[in-house]
Motif scaffolding. Structure first.
Motif, PDB file in Angstrom:
ATOM      1  N   TRP A 149       1.005  -1.258  -0.067  1.00  0.00           N
ATOM      2  CA  TRP A 149      -0.037   0.173   0.066  1.00  0.00           C
ATOM      3  C   TRP A 149       1.008   1.244  -0.080  1.00  0.00           C
ATOM      4  O   TRP A 149       0.438   2.412  -0.150  1.00  0.00           O
ATOM      5  CB  TRP A 149      -0.955  -0.119   1.201  1.00  0.00           C
ATOM      6  N   TYR A 264      -3.351   9.183  11.752  1.00  0.00           N
ATOM      7  CA  TYR A 264      -4.169   9.808  12.996  1.00  0.00           C
ATOM      8  C   TYR A 264      -5.671  10.011  12.009  1.00  0.00           C
ATOM      9  O   TYR A 264      -6.592  10.213  12.785  1.00  0.00           O
ATOM     10  CB  TYR A 264      -3.646  11.347  13.357  1.00  0.00           C
ATOM     11  N   HIS A 310       9.653   7.222   9.498  1.00  0.00           N
ATOM     12  CA  HIS A 310       9.347   5.963   8.779  1.00  0.00           C
ATOM     13  C   HIS A 310      10.864   5.841   7.881  1.00  0.00           C
ATOM     14  O   HIS A 310      10.842   4.913   7.044  1.00  0.00           O
ATOM     15  CB  HIS A 310       8.284   6.459   7.823  1.00  0.00           C
ATOM     16  N   SER A 328       8.022  12.545  17.121  1.00  0.00           N
ATOM     17  CA  SER A 328       7.041  11.441  17.344  1.00  0.00           C
ATOM     18  C   SER A 328       6.458  11.203  18.820  1.00  0.00           C
ATOM     19  O   SER A 328       5.609  10.973  19.093  1.00  0.00           O
ATOM     20  CB  SER A 328       7.873  10.340  16.867  1.00  0.00           C
ATOM     21  N   ALA A 332       2.962  10.991  21.244  1.00  0.00           N
ATOM     22  CA  ALA A 332       2.779   9.927  22.060  1.00  0.00           C
ATOM     23  C   ALA A 332       2.261  10.724  23.503  1.00  0.00           C
ATOM     24  O   ALA A 332       1.476  10.196  24.098  1.00  0.00           O
ATOM     25  CB  ALA A 332       3.952   9.267  22.363  1.00  0.00           C
ATOM     26  N   GLY A 371       1.031   1.967  21.094  1.00  0.00           N
ATOM     27  CA  GLY A 371       1.614   3.458  21.388  1.00  0.00           C
ATOM     28  C   GLY A 371       2.978   3.302  21.887  1.00  0.00           C
ATOM     29  O   GLY A 371       4.099   3.893  21.228  1.00  0.00           O
ATOM     30  N   GLY A 374       5.157   2.196  19.359  1.00  0.00           N
ATOM     31  CA  GLY A 374       5.614   3.398  18.325  1.00  0.00           C
ATOM     32  C   GLY A 374       6.492   4.230  19.069  1.00  0.00           C
ATOM     33  O   GLY A 374       7.477   4.549  17.999  1.00  0.00           O
ATOM     34  N   VAL A 375       6.559   4.350  20.236  1.00  0.00           N
ATOM     35  CA  VAL A 375       7.628   5.239  20.808  1.00  0.00           C
ATOM     36  C   VAL A 375       9.188   4.444  20.651  1.00  0.00           C
ATOM     37  O   VAL A 375      10.137   5.154  20.281  1.00  0.00           O
ATOM     38  CB  VAL A 375       7.559   5.775  22.378  1.00  0.00           C
ATOM     39  N   ALA A 378      10.370   5.055  17.126  1.00  0.00           N
ATOM     40  CA  ALA A 378      10.651   6.163  16.892  1.00  0.00           C
ATOM     41  C   ALA A 378      12.052   6.500  17.358  1.00  0.00           C
ATOM     42  O   ALA A 378      12.446   7.625  17.196  1.00  0.00           O
ATOM     43  CB  ALA A 378       9.621   7.050  17.600  1.00  0.00           C
ATOM     44  N   HIS A 387      12.935  -2.185  11.681  1.00  0.00           N
ATOM     45  CA  HIS A 387      12.402  -1.646  10.518  1.00  0.00           C
ATOM     46  C   HIS A 387      12.190  -2.677   9.420  1.00  0.00           C
ATOM     47  O   HIS A 387      13.200  -3.542   9.291  1.00  0.00           O
ATOM     48  CB  HIS A 387      13.332  -0.478   9.961  1.00  0.00           C
ATOM     49  N   ASP A 388      10.841  -2.646   8.760  1.00  0.00           N
ATOM     50  CA  ASP A 388      10.681  -3.706   7.834  1.00  0.00           C
ATOM     51  C   ASP A 388      10.767  -5.110   8.270  1.00  0.00           C
ATOM     52  O   ASP A 388      10.985  -5.866   7.617  1.00  0.00           O
ATOM     53  CB  ASP A 388      11.652  -3.316   6.386  1.00  0.00           C
ATOM     54  N   HIS A 395       3.163  -3.421  15.458  1.00  0.00           N
ATOM     55  CA  HIS A 395       2.959  -2.060  16.139  1.00  0.00           C
ATOM     56  C   HIS A 395       1.665  -1.361  15.460  1.00  0.00           C
ATOM     57  O   HIS A 395       0.745  -0.884  15.786  1.00  0.00           O
ATOM     58  CB  HIS A 395       4.105  -1.173  15.605  1.00  0.00           C
ATOM     59  N   PHE A 396       1.768  -1.458  14.075  1.00  0.00           N
ATOM     60  CA  PHE A 396       0.652  -0.539  13.554  1.00  0.00           C
ATOM     61  C   PHE A 396      -0.706  -1.351  13.171  1.00  0.00           C
ATOM     62  O   PHE A 396      -1.793  -0.833  13.401  1.00  0.00           O
ATOM     63  CB  PHE A 396       1.049  -0.012  11.971  1.00  0.00           C
ATOM     64  N   ARG A 457       9.145  -8.295   7.061  1.00  0.00           N
ATOM     65  CA  ARG A 457       7.501  -8.026   6.353  1.00  0.00           C
ATOM     66  C   ARG A 457       7.447  -8.299   4.946  1.00  0.00           C
ATOM     67  O   ARG A 457       8.730  -8.218   4.151  1.00  0.00           O
ATOM     68  CB  ARG A 457       7.017  -6.639   6.942  1.00  0.00           C
ATOM     69  N   ARG A 458       6.358  -8.629   4.403  1.00  0.00           N
ATOM     70  CA  ARG A 458       5.983  -8.954   3.201  1.00  0.00           C
ATOM     71  C   ARG A 458       6.899  -9.905   2.440  1.00  0.00           C
ATOM     72  O   ARG A 458       7.181  -9.992   1.156  1.00  0.00           O
ATOM     73  CB  ARG A 458       6.099  -7.523   2.328  1.00  0.00           C
TER      74      ARG A 458
HETATM   75  C1  HEM Z   1       2.414   7.012  19.800  1.00  0.00           C
HETATM   76  C2  HEM Z   1       2.701   7.644  18.694  1.00  0.00           C
HETATM   77  C3  HEM Z   1       3.573   6.848  17.635  1.00  0.00           C
HETATM   78  C4  HEM Z   1       4.729   6.733  17.234  1.00  0.00           C
HETATM   79  C5  HEM Z   1       5.855   7.211  18.041  1.00  0.00           C
HETATM   80  C6  HEM Z   1       4.922   5.804  16.390  1.00  0.00           C
HETATM   81  C7  HEM Z   1       6.081   5.472  15.381  1.00  0.00           C
HETATM   82  C8  HEM Z   1       6.115   4.655  14.337  1.00  0.00           C
HETATM   83  C9  HEM Z   1       7.494   4.602  13.659  1.00  0.00           C
HETATM   84  C10 HEM Z   1       8.659   4.819  13.992  1.00  0.00           C
HETATM   85  C11 HEM Z   1       7.160   3.742  12.746  1.00  0.00           C
HETATM   86  C12 HEM Z   1       8.072   3.315  11.641  1.00  0.00           C
HETATM   87  C13 HEM Z   1       8.838   1.927  12.140  1.00  0.00           C
HETATM   88  C14 HEM Z   1       9.642   1.561  10.836  1.00  0.00           C
HETATM   89  O1  HEM Z   1       9.140   1.371   9.763  1.00  0.00           O
HETATM   90  O2  HEM Z   1      10.638   0.905  10.996  1.00  0.00           O
HETATM   91  C15 HEM Z   1       5.710   3.361  12.509  1.00  0.00           C
HETATM   92  C16 HEM Z   1       5.267   2.646  11.541  1.00  0.00           C
HETATM   93  C17 HEM Z   1       3.814   2.778  11.358  1.00  0.00           C
HETATM   94  N1  HEM Z   1       2.967   3.117  12.400  1.00  0.00           N
HETATM   95 FE1  HEM Z   1       3.259   4.132  14.172  1.00  0.00          FE
HETATM   96  N2  HEM Z   1       3.825   5.628  15.994  1.00  0.00           N
HETATM   97  C18 HEM Z   1       2.695   6.159  16.669  1.00  0.00           C
HETATM   98  C19 HEM Z   1       1.442   5.813  16.479  1.00  0.00           C
HETATM   99  C20 HEM Z   1       0.646   5.372  15.543  1.00  0.00           C
HETATM  100  C21 HEM Z   1      -0.572   5.266  15.121  1.00  0.00           C
HETATM  101  C22 HEM Z   1      -1.709   6.084  16.010  1.00  0.00           C
HETATM  102  C23 HEM Z   1      -0.831   4.819  14.128  1.00  0.00           C
HETATM  103  C24 HEM Z   1      -2.155   4.559  13.287  1.00  0.00           C
HETATM  104  C25 HEM Z   1      -3.259   4.597  13.634  1.00  0.00           C
HETATM  105  C26 HEM Z   1       0.225   4.223  13.479  1.00  0.00           C
HETATM  106  C27 HEM Z   1       0.684   3.608  12.451  1.00  0.00           C
HETATM  107  C28 HEM Z   1       1.671   3.158  11.798  1.00  0.00           C
HETATM  108  C29 HEM Z   1       1.787   2.591  10.435  1.00  0.00           C
HETATM  109  C30 HEM Z   1       0.581   2.215   9.706  1.00  0.00           C
HETATM  110  C31 HEM Z   1       3.245   2.314  10.415  1.00  0.00           C
HETATM  111  C32 HEM Z   1       3.518   1.485   9.247  1.00  0.00           C
HETATM  112  C33 HEM Z   1       3.734   1.807   8.052  1.00  0.00           C
HETATM  113  C34 HEM Z   1       4.632   0.715   7.029  1.00  0.00           C
HETATM  114  O3  HEM Z   1       5.671   0.901   6.917  1.00  0.00           O
HETATM  115  O4  HEM Z   1       3.737   0.272   6.308  1.00  0.00           O
HETATM  116  N3  HEM Z   1       1.364   4.561  14.440  1.00  0.00           N
HETATM  117  N4  HEM Z   1       5.283   4.259  13.599  1.00  0.00           N
END
Ligand code: HEM
Ligand SMILES: [Cu+2]
Lengths: 552, 220
Positions: A149, A264, A310, A328, A332, A371, A374-375, A378, A387-388, A395-396, A457-458
């Motif tokens: 996607w 978001y 990302h 990022s 949070a 979340g 996510g931190v 980040a 990553h990947d 996470h997501f 992944r993938r």
């Molecule tokens: C608390 C805050 C958040 C932080 C600090 C955070 C941080 C990150 C980081 C650093 C990545 C990249 C990881 C990587 O590719 O190695 C990531 C990927 C992702 N995050 Fe978060 N995230 C947070 C919240 C969210 C929220 C709320 C969502 C969705 C509602 C979300 C959805 C995604 C998605 C879809 C990806 C991956 C996309 C992809 O590579 O296909 N994240 N997040």
């Protein structure tokens, strides 16, 4: 006010009006309706179909991953399948889900309006969505984009699969999003009934409003960017093609400038639903109204400054990595403010355990856990490892899918009596809710472990050491799917055979519950004047009612 | 604009839609909606501007050469044409407010003619480019400026002006529809919202061009 002609005369106050479901019969009266409630319902049907479709693709993927080698589909089909899954879930399910169904249905009622500001634009956005869905699906199935996607070049500009038709479909969906966003923003600004000051707008409206701002500003950038990828693919414009002087990393910047905020777009409406559910089932004023309302806004704004997380491994300076990481984490913080406020609201509240409330607990777990991971990702040093990998997938899915899906289900149960005037079976609701949660955890918890152990992944095949985790995950996916189907059945059965619900079964103070069990066509006979807040639980129900006058 | 005495009664009073309490709110909502839609449009172009800025930072010299090669006379005439048409649109809003829709319709016709002239000039320019072998992307054949940077410059040139031309065309359709309405005497004092909103859109098209003009014709 000057006297002007009013189109269609409003019935006298107090007159009994037919509800919106019966306000006109026949296919035409639905397909050409401008009633926000009916449009919401039509979105409901389409979006749930998309959820089922995306879910079916997911099951195929998970089935394939049961064994390390080929299982049921070929590698080429696998690539198309995860692209289809991602595209359908992101653009056809998650983005329109809560805003276009529940936002459409309750937002105008929640601000005491008879409809959205631009009802015909609203109907148009439904049709544009439907066209976009058809184009996207037809293109993906026929041409079979296999890029994921995210459409990263250079792969997406060189793959033999068709890319341009798919991105055209997504572009059309973006147009629909923008139409909806314009409508919601203008409505919230200009159509609040007298007495509903900014401090009295229900929190769900704040959430939808913030979401709409992100949609409005981020969608055009994404639409254009992926369209350029499509043009690069077919006409070799070379905007992102290094052999023609382009820079593929620039694509990533533009893509994530949209798509980080877009996460978001998907989760803020969920946070809005949760705020309503928490206040209603705790029968309490939110611990801090402004903390919840403004943190949505904070997320919406800071969300535009975090995209670089990302791209830590795509090449960026240490300084940039630090800045993006820090931004990022600010996001949070805003999210944590909400979590603490909800929990504080529950503290010493008179909690009722109904299905929506149960979904809130699942939501809380998934959102906090997701979340925090996510931190963790980040942080550049950790992300280089994750990553990947499946860690990011987990996470997501935890935060975005888990968060949105649980909130979506919470909303589906919470507003069910208002939308259809009937009650669903509570035991069945609770049971399926447990199933959804267990299925979810079983699907995605092993993915954290697999990712941390290094599974990328993938990938179509994988070393045998990851198999047990994949088997667990696949089992979870089937459990999740089963529970979802049961939850849907429960609601469908209630639609026909459920006992009649009262106008306000949860004893909420929010304004949408002031209307009759099933709201009439234009919600209110005349625009009401409201002299209380949406969470005034210190008033008795009679007092709360008395402070709403429908007289001019 | 000649003076005009206030008419005895309105030609075509504005209609109040069901969902609004009064006309004032309705007009406010319409304006508000248009403005935020325009914000969205600006961001559509912002993506291309960001690409231009990034690639100009990489290929500064070659971009200047590309800008210098473009025909500044055509570019500048087109700027003047669009600005004038915007003026006519603004005057037409004024005319409607004075309850003179026919006059407004004529002004709009003028604006449409200028918009068409803009497109014709744009077409002339494109044709010149094509003759020289300047095409977007890999089809680029212009030997005098063969560098990757010039190729990128012209690709972005075609993308930005192409997207802009689509907007001009959409704007012309809107203006045409408004003109028709004016001649049918559908608008008048107190019922000028549509004209005003269409005008806003046309001004946006104009404003975007004001940015494209130096980027593509002057900054070398
Ligand atoms: C608390 C805050 C958040 C932080 C600090 C955070 C941080 C990150 C980081 C650093 C990545 C990249 C990881 C990587 O590719 O190695 C990531 C990927 C992702 N995050 Fe978060 N995230 C947070 C919240 C969210 C929220 C709320 C969502 C969705 C509602 C979300 C959805 C995604 C998605 C879809 C990806 C991956 C996309 C992809 O590579 O296909 N994240 N997040
Ligand atoms: Cu992100």
């Amino acid at each position: 006010m000057m006297a002007h002609e009013v189109e269609g005369t409003a019935p006298v106050h107090g007159a009994h009006e037919v509800d919106y479901l019966r306000a006109g019969a026949g296919v035409r009266s639905w397909l050409l309706t401008t009633d926000h409630k009916r449009i919401g319902l039509m979105f409901y049907v389409l979006v749930v179909l998309m959820l089922l479709l995306g879910g079916a693709f997911a099951l195929v993927l998970r089935t394939e991953l049961l064994t390390p080698g080929p299982t049921v589909i070929s590698a080429a089909i696998y690539n198309r399948m995860f692209t289809l899954h991602g595209v359908v879930m992101v653009w056809l399910f998650m983005i329109p889900s809560i805003p276009n169904i529940f936002g459409n249905f309750v937002l105008p009622i929640m601000i005491g309006a008879k409809d959205l500001a631009f009802p015909r634009l609203n109907l148009a956005s439904l049709y544009v969505y439907a066209i976009g869905a058809v184009v996207t699906l037809a293109a993906t199935i026929a041409g079979g984009a296999d890029t994921g996607w995210t459409f990263y070049p250079p792969y997406s500009t060189t793959t033999p699969a068709g890319v341009l038709p798919v991105v055209i479909g997504i572009f059309i969906l973006g147009v629909s999003s923008i139409m909806t966003a314009v409508n919601f923003i203008a409505t919230t600004h200009t159509m609040r009934a007298r007495g509903i000051s900014w401090g009295r707008v229900p929190l769900f409206v704040w959430a939808i409003y913030s979401t709409s701002i992100i949609m409005l500003l981020a969608t055009p950038v994404l639409g254009l960017t992926i369209l350029l990828v499509g043009l690069d693919h077919v006409y070799h414009f070379g905007v992102f093609d290094p052999t023609l002087g382009g820079d593929p990393v620039l694509f990533q910047h533009l893509f994530w400038f949209y798509s980080h905020p877009a996460v978001y777009i998907m989760v803020l409406p969920a946070l809005g639903v949760i705020s309503e559910v928490v206040c209603t089932f705790a029968q309490r004023q939110p611990a801090s109204y402004w903390a919840i309302a403004l943190s949505s806004f904070g997320i919406a704004l800071i969300g535009f400054a975090g995209w670089g997380h990302h791209m830590f491994v795509a090449g960026m300076s240490e300084l940039d990595a630090g800045i993006f990481g820090a931004f990022s984490m600010f996001i949070a913080i805003f999210s944590a403010i909400k979590v603490f406020t909800w929990v504080a609201t529950l503290h010493r509240g008179a909690i009722q355990f109904n299905t929506p409330m149960l979904y809130f607990f699942w939501f809380l777990f998934l959102f906090v856990f997701g979340g925090m991971t996510g931190v963790a990702v980040a942080t550049q040093s950790l992300d280089v490892h994750w990553h990947d990998t499946y860690f990011v997938v987990a996470h997501f899915h935890f935060i975005m899918v888990g968060g949105t899906l649980t909130a979506f289900l919470a909303a589906a149960h919470y507003w069910f009596p208002k939308m259809f005037g009937r009650a669903y079976s509570e035991p069945m609701g609770l049971l399926t809710s447990f199933g959804v949660f267990l299925g979810f955890i079983l699907t995605f918890l092993p993915q954290f472990l697999a990712g941390n152990a290094g599974m990328p992944r993938r990938y179509y095949s994988y070393p045998a050491q990851y198999q047990w985790l994949n088997v667990l995950s696949t089992g979870g996916a089937y459990l999740l799917a089963g529970a979802l189907v049961l939850a849907l059945l429960n609601l469908l059965i209630a639609l026909r055979w459920g006992p009649r619900a009262s106008a306000n079964p949860w004893r909420s103070r929010s304004y949408e519950w002031m209307t009759p069990p099933i709201p009439p066509e234009h919600n209110f006979p005349v625009t009401p004047v409201i002299d209380r807040g949406p969470y005034d639980y210190h008033l008795t129900e009679e007092e709360a009612h008395a402070r709403v006058s429908t007289a001019r | 604009m000649p003076e005009s005495q206030p008419p005895a009664e309105q030609l075509a009073p504005a209609r109040l839609a069901m969902q609004f309490e009064d006309l004032e709110k309705q007009t406010h909502a319409a304006h508000f909606g248009m403005w935020i839609f325009l914000a969205s449009e600006v961001l559509l172009f912002a993506g291309l501007f960001a690409l231009y800025a990034s690639y100009r930072a990489v290929f500064g010299h070659e971009f200047s050469a590309g800008v210098a090669h473009n025909n500044a006379v055509i570019g500048t005439s087109n700027t003047a044409i669009l600005l004038t048409s915007s003026l006519l649109v603004a005057l037409s809003v004024y005319a409607v407010r004075l309850d003179r829709p026919t006059m407004a319709g004529r002004l709009l016709l003028g604006a449409i003619a200028l918009g068409l002239a803009f497109l014709v000039l744009k077409g002339v320019e494109y044709t010149q480019h094509f003759h020289e072998g300047i095409f977007p992307g890999s089809a680029y054949r212009f030997e005098e400026l063969p560098q990757a940077g010039a190729k990128m410059f012209f690709t972005l040139y075609f993308l930005t002006t192409g997207l802009h031309a689509i907007h001009v065309t959409a704007g012309l359709v809107v203006l045409g529809w408004l003109t028709w309405g004016c001649f049918r005497r559908r608008y008048g004092a107190g019922n000028d919202t549509h004209i005003e909103l269409g005008g806003l859109y046309w001004h946006l098209v104009d404003v975007i061009w004001i940015f494209l003009w130096p980027m593509l014709y002057l900054m070398h």
